[in-house]
Design a protein around this motif. Sequence first.
Motif, PDB file in Angstrom:
ATOM      1  N   ILE A 297       0.610  -1.037   0.073  1.00  0.00           N
ATOM      2  CA  ILE A 297      -0.255  -0.248   0.033  1.00  0.00           C
ATOM      3  C   ILE A 297       0.549   1.096   0.106  1.00  0.00           C
ATOM      4  CG2 ILE A 297      -2.113  -1.164   1.292  1.00  0.00           C
ATOM      5  CD1 ILE A 297      -1.132   0.102   4.004  1.00  0.00           C
TER       6      ILE A 297
ATOM      7  N   GLU B 139       2.299   4.279  -1.217  1.00  0.00           N
ATOM      8  CA  GLU B 139       2.229   5.502  -2.329  1.00  0.00           C
ATOM      9  C   GLU B 139       3.884   5.963  -2.838  1.00  0.00           C
ATOM     10  OE1 GLU B 139      -0.741   7.892  -1.262  1.00  0.00           O
ATOM     11  OE2 GLU B 139      -1.717   6.735   0.222  1.00  0.00           O
TER      12      GLU B 139
ATOM     13  N   ASP C 193      -2.068  -3.538  -5.009  1.00  0.00           N
ATOM     14  CA  ASP C 193      -1.230  -2.840  -5.247  1.00  0.00           C
ATOM     15  C   ASP C 193      -1.736  -1.460  -5.877  1.00  0.00           C
ATOM     16  OD1 ASP C 193       1.180  -1.142  -5.530  1.00  0.00           O
ATOM     17  OD2 ASP C 193       2.759  -2.780  -7.281  1.00  0.00           O
TER      18      ASP C 193
END
Length: 429
Positions: free
Chosen positions: A211, A213, A233
């Motif tokens: 997760i 970013e 993803d």
Amino acid sequence: MSCEDRISALHDDLLLKILSEIPTKDVVTTMVLSKRWGLVWTMVPKLEYKDTRKEGDKSVWCLLDKSLQLHKATVLESLHIQVERQFCDDADVGKCVSCAVDHKVRELALILPSQPKILQLPSNVYTSKTLVKLTLSCRTLVVDVPSLPCLPSLLTLVLLNVVYKDQNSHVRLLSNCPALRHLEVQRNKSDNVTRFIVKVPSLKSFTYMQIDERAARSFVLDSPGLRCLTLGDPYGDLDSIQNMPHLEWATVCHFLPYPNDNKFLRSFSSVRILWLTLTEVACCSAIKFPQLMKFTLHLHCLDDLDCSLEPLLFFLHNSPVLKVLMINYAVAIRFQDLPISWNKPSSVPVCLLSHLEIFVWTEFGGKRQEREFVAYILANSKCLKTVRTSPSYYLKEKEKEKKMEEFKSMYRVSASSQLLLCTKQDMWI
């Protein structure tokens, strides 16, 4: 009434089977029951210790150390250690694990919380000839793979929130597991690998979740034997997924749009069952899915992008044997007035005319384009047996009733189809 000890009279094999089903801590206490039990417990092939206390002493490691020292079984079937609290600095995790490997352990699970100091596995774990399943879960456990690892019997590998010594540690590990069939990887922000590579020809099922970013991360998958794939993803680069000619089942969560690129999902064309969570569907509109039978789409409009429904029709044209179509249309409350483009196609997809049996639409809000899309499906699906819908979460109660009435009034070419108005929780089949 007599207090005859009938259990102690049972055969050793049966006693061992009974003891294998209870926690190690309880197994060890049986040694005080009689001399008979004092010998049997040392032959138990499964050792399991779960310590869910938030505070306590170092008993888990002392107990396991003693248990392994006295263990006499020819093969240790499994060692499962699950601890939910930080343990003492003198707890020797490596010693217990190394001893288990020396006892030819077949299944090893180490599930630990983050520790004040870095943990490492003993080197003999990476050269075990007997390990069939290995599960590692700890944010401060470093996977430090030697230059010549070899796990010839390993079938299942689970790596949950571990960290890696360098960029190639996981590559060395996977490349030396020639029999690996099942792989599960979960990554967190502490993970230092920027390019996660999975090239395992023997792999049959793979779950990959991350997760983070950060845009610097990417993912490479090249495993031609894959049949089942779960890929979570949302923000990663997925363009390096390739070579999956036997893939049958897949679920994908990805939030980055691909408006001008159909590389994404190109290797998924052989699937029979597909679950997608996307912000738009243009990325799969040009891909053919000749074997797809069940498709579930969770469409999330996270910003002011045009959430076009038109690519769904191209998708249906490319899925000629589709039997189940399930759509969850979730629009954030601040984008409830977001336009949804829709133009009636010139020809009807083959799957609607001859195959589609189940149609599900959740979060129905009743916008014009949304209504037109749903009406088109209902009016052209000649084999439809079941239709399910639920109103948008953001609608008020009276509005929900009104929208459901609108849905009920839509024409269905399949007169025998059953319409079910459900809550969102009851929707998925």
